[in-house]
Design a protein around this motif. Structure first.
Motif, short mmCIF file in Angstrom:
data_model
loop_
_atom_site.label_atom_id
_atom_site.label_comp_id
_atom_site.label_asym_id
_atom_site.label_seq_id
_atom_site.Cartn_x
_atom_site.Cartn_y
_atom_site.Cartn_z
N THR A 161 56.00 -72.77 -56.99
CA THR A 161 57.07 -72.04 -57.68
C THR A 161 57.43 -70.80 -56.88
O THR A 161 56.55 -70.10 -56.38
N THR A 162 58.71 -70.53 -56.74
CA THR A 162 59.15 -69.29 -56.10
C THR A 162 59.41 -68.24 -57.18
O THR A 162 59.64 -68.58 -58.34
N PHE A 163 59.35 -66.98 -56.79
CA PHE A 163 59.52 -65.87 -57.72
C PHE A 163 60.54 -64.89 -57.18
O PHE A 163 60.62 -64.66 -55.98
N THR A 164 61.30 -64.28 -58.08
CA THR A 164 62.25 -63.23 -57.76
C THR A 164 61.67 -61.90 -58.20
O THR A 164 61.23 -61.76 -59.34
N PHE A 219 57.85 -59.55 -61.16
CA PHE A 219 58.40 -60.79 -60.66
C PHE A 219 58.67 -61.75 -61.81
O PHE A 219 57.95 -61.74 -62.82
N VAL A 220 59.68 -62.60 -61.65
CA VAL A 220 59.97 -63.66 -62.62
C VAL A 220 60.11 -64.97 -61.85
O VAL A 220 60.67 -65.00 -60.74
N ALA A 221 59.59 -66.06 -62.43
CA ALA A 221 59.63 -67.36 -61.77
C ALA A 221 61.06 -67.90 -61.71
O ALA A 221 61.86 -67.68 -62.62
N ASP A 222 61.36 -68.60 -60.64
CA ASP A 222 62.68 -69.21 -60.45
C ASP A 222 62.77 -70.61 -61.06
O ASP A 222 63.76 -71.30 -60.87
N GLY A 223 61.74 -71.01 -61.77
CA GLY A 223 61.73 -72.31 -62.44
C GLY A 223 60.70 -72.29 -63.55
O GLY A 223 59.83 -71.42 -63.60
N VAL A 241 66.01 -68.96 -66.06
CA VAL A 241 64.92 -68.65 -65.15
C VAL A 241 65.41 -67.66 -64.10
O VAL A 241 66.61 -67.40 -63.98
N GLY A 242 64.48 -67.14 -63.32
CA GLY A 242 64.84 -66.21 -62.25
C GLY A 242 65.54 -64.97 -62.76
O GLY A 242 65.35 -64.55 -63.91
#
Length: 121
Positions: A53-56, A73-77, A111-112
Protein backbone atom coordinates in the motif's frame (compact mmCIF):
# COMPACT_ATOMS: atom_id res chain seq x y z
CA UNK A 1 -20.82 6.37 10.04
CA UNK A 2 -17.06 6.04 10.30
CA UNK A 3 -15.41 4.32 13.25
CA UNK A 4 -11.78 4.61 14.35
CA UNK A 5 -9.95 1.68 15.95
CA UNK A 6 -6.34 1.12 16.96
CA UNK A 7 -4.28 -0.95 14.55
CA UNK A 8 -1.02 -0.86 16.52
CA UNK A 9 1.15 1.55 18.48
CA UNK A 10 4.92 1.36 18.87
CA UNK A 11 7.86 3.38 20.14
CA UNK A 12 11.61 3.04 20.30
CA UNK A 13 14.78 4.91 21.21
CA UNK A 14 17.24 3.30 18.81
CA UNK A 15 18.94 5.60 16.27
CA UNK A 16 18.02 4.85 12.68
CA UNK A 17 16.56 5.86 9.35
CA UNK A 18 13.84 3.19 9.21
CA UNK A 19 11.33 2.14 11.88
CA UNK A 20 8.88 -0.78 11.58
CA UNK A 21 5.61 -1.24 13.48
CA UNK A 22 4.55 -4.47 15.09
CA UNK A 23 2.26 -6.62 12.96
CA UNK A 24 -1.49 -5.97 12.99
CA UNK A 25 -4.42 -7.26 10.97
CA UNK A 26 -6.95 -4.71 9.77
CA UNK A 27 -10.47 -5.55 8.64
CA UNK A 28 -10.93 -5.61 4.85
CA UNK A 29 -11.69 -2.13 3.49
CA UNK A 30 -10.36 -0.22 6.53
CA UNK A 31 -8.53 2.99 5.67
CA UNK A 32 -5.19 3.22 7.47
CA UNK A 33 -4.16 6.56 8.96
CA UNK A 34 -0.73 6.72 10.59
CA UNK A 35 0.81 9.26 12.98
CA UNK A 36 4.60 9.22 13.46
CA UNK A 37 6.75 11.33 15.79
CA UNK A 38 10.47 11.11 14.99
CA UNK A 39 13.00 12.68 17.35
CA UNK A 40 15.96 14.77 16.22
CA UNK A 41 15.13 14.65 12.52
CA UNK A 42 13.75 17.03 9.92
CA UNK A 43 13.79 14.47 7.08
CA UNK A 44 10.96 14.60 4.54
CA UNK A 45 9.77 11.20 5.78
CA UNK A 46 7.77 8.54 3.96
CA UNK A 47 5.65 5.55 4.89
CA UNK A 48 5.06 2.16 3.29
CA UNK A 49 3.61 -1.14 4.40
CA UNK A 50 4.33 -4.80 3.89
CA UNK A 51 1.25 -5.25 1.65
CA UNK A 52 2.47 -2.74 -0.94
CA UNK A 53 0.00 0.00 0.00
CA UNK A 54 1.23 3.51 -0.77
CA UNK A 55 0.61 6.41 1.60
CA UNK A 56 0.13 10.16 1.15
CA UNK A 57 1.66 12.49 3.72
CA UNK A 58 -1.02 15.06 4.56
CA UNK A 59 0.54 17.03 7.42
CA UNK A 60 3.94 17.66 9.00
CA UNK A 61 4.98 19.81 11.96
CA UNK A 62 8.50 20.35 13.33
CA UNK A 63 9.48 21.59 16.78
CA UNK A 64 12.30 23.99 15.94
CA UNK A 65 14.25 23.66 19.20
CA UNK A 66 14.58 19.88 19.16
CA UNK A 67 14.00 19.19 15.47
CA UNK A 68 11.40 16.59 16.45
CA UNK A 69 8.93 16.11 13.62
CA UNK A 70 5.34 14.88 13.63
CA UNK A 71 4.06 13.28 10.42
CA UNK A 72 0.57 12.17 9.37
CA UNK A 73 -0.08 9.72 6.53
CA UNK A 74 -3.22 8.27 4.92
CA UNK A 75 -3.35 5.13 2.77
CA UNK A 76 -4.00 5.50 -0.96
CA UNK A 77 -6.17 2.37 -0.95
CA UNK A 78 -8.31 0.29 1.37
CA UNK A 79 -6.69 -2.46 3.42
CA UNK A 80 -6.98 -6.21 3.09
CA UNK A 81 -7.55 -8.48 6.08
CA UNK A 82 -3.94 -9.69 6.11
CA UNK A 83 -1.31 -9.31 8.82
CA UNK A 84 0.96 -6.39 7.93
CA UNK A 85 3.47 -3.87 9.24
CA UNK A 86 4.10 -0.20 8.44
CA UNK A 87 7.58 1.21 7.90
CA UNK A 88 8.53 4.87 8.45
CA UNK A 89 11.62 6.03 6.53
CA UNK A 90 13.65 9.14 7.36
CA UNK A 91 16.70 8.52 5.16
CA UNK A 92 18.96 11.56 4.95
CA UNK A 93 18.53 12.62 8.61
CA UNK A 94 18.54 9.71 11.06
CA UNK A 95 16.15 9.95 14.00
CA UNK A 96 17.10 9.14 17.59
CA UNK A 97 13.76 7.48 18.26
CA UNK A 98 10.17 7.25 17.12
CA UNK A 99 6.55 6.74 18.09
CA UNK A 100 4.10 5.32 15.54
CA UNK A 101 0.35 4.80 15.85
CA UNK A 102 -1.69 3.12 13.11
CA UNK A 103 -5.40 3.86 13.13
CA UNK A 104 -7.97 1.74 11.26
CA UNK A 105 -10.89 3.80 9.97
CA UNK A 106 -13.97 1.93 8.75
CA UNK A 107 -17.01 3.18 6.87
CA UNK A 108 -15.27 5.57 4.47
CA UNK A 109 -15.67 5.71 0.71
CA UNK A 110 -12.57 7.81 -0.09
CA UNK A 111 -8.86 7.10 0.17
CA UNK A 112 -5.66 9.12 0.05
CA UNK A 113 -5.77 12.91 0.18
CA UNK A 114 -9.46 12.96 -0.83
CA UNK A 115 -10.30 11.22 2.48
CA UNK A 116 -8.94 14.21 4.43
CA UNK A 117 -11.62 16.85 4.92
CA UNK A 118 -9.71 19.19 7.18
CA UNK A 119 -6.27 19.49 8.75
CA UNK A 120 -4.47 21.93 10.95
CA UNK A 121 -1.01 22.13 12.40
Amino acid sequence: MAAVLLGTSDKGTTDGTSFVSTAFTPVADDLLVVAVIATATVAAGSLSNSQGTTFTKFATATKAAGADTLYFFVADGFSTAVSQTCTFDCTGDAATGFGMTVFRVSGLSRVGASAIRQKGV
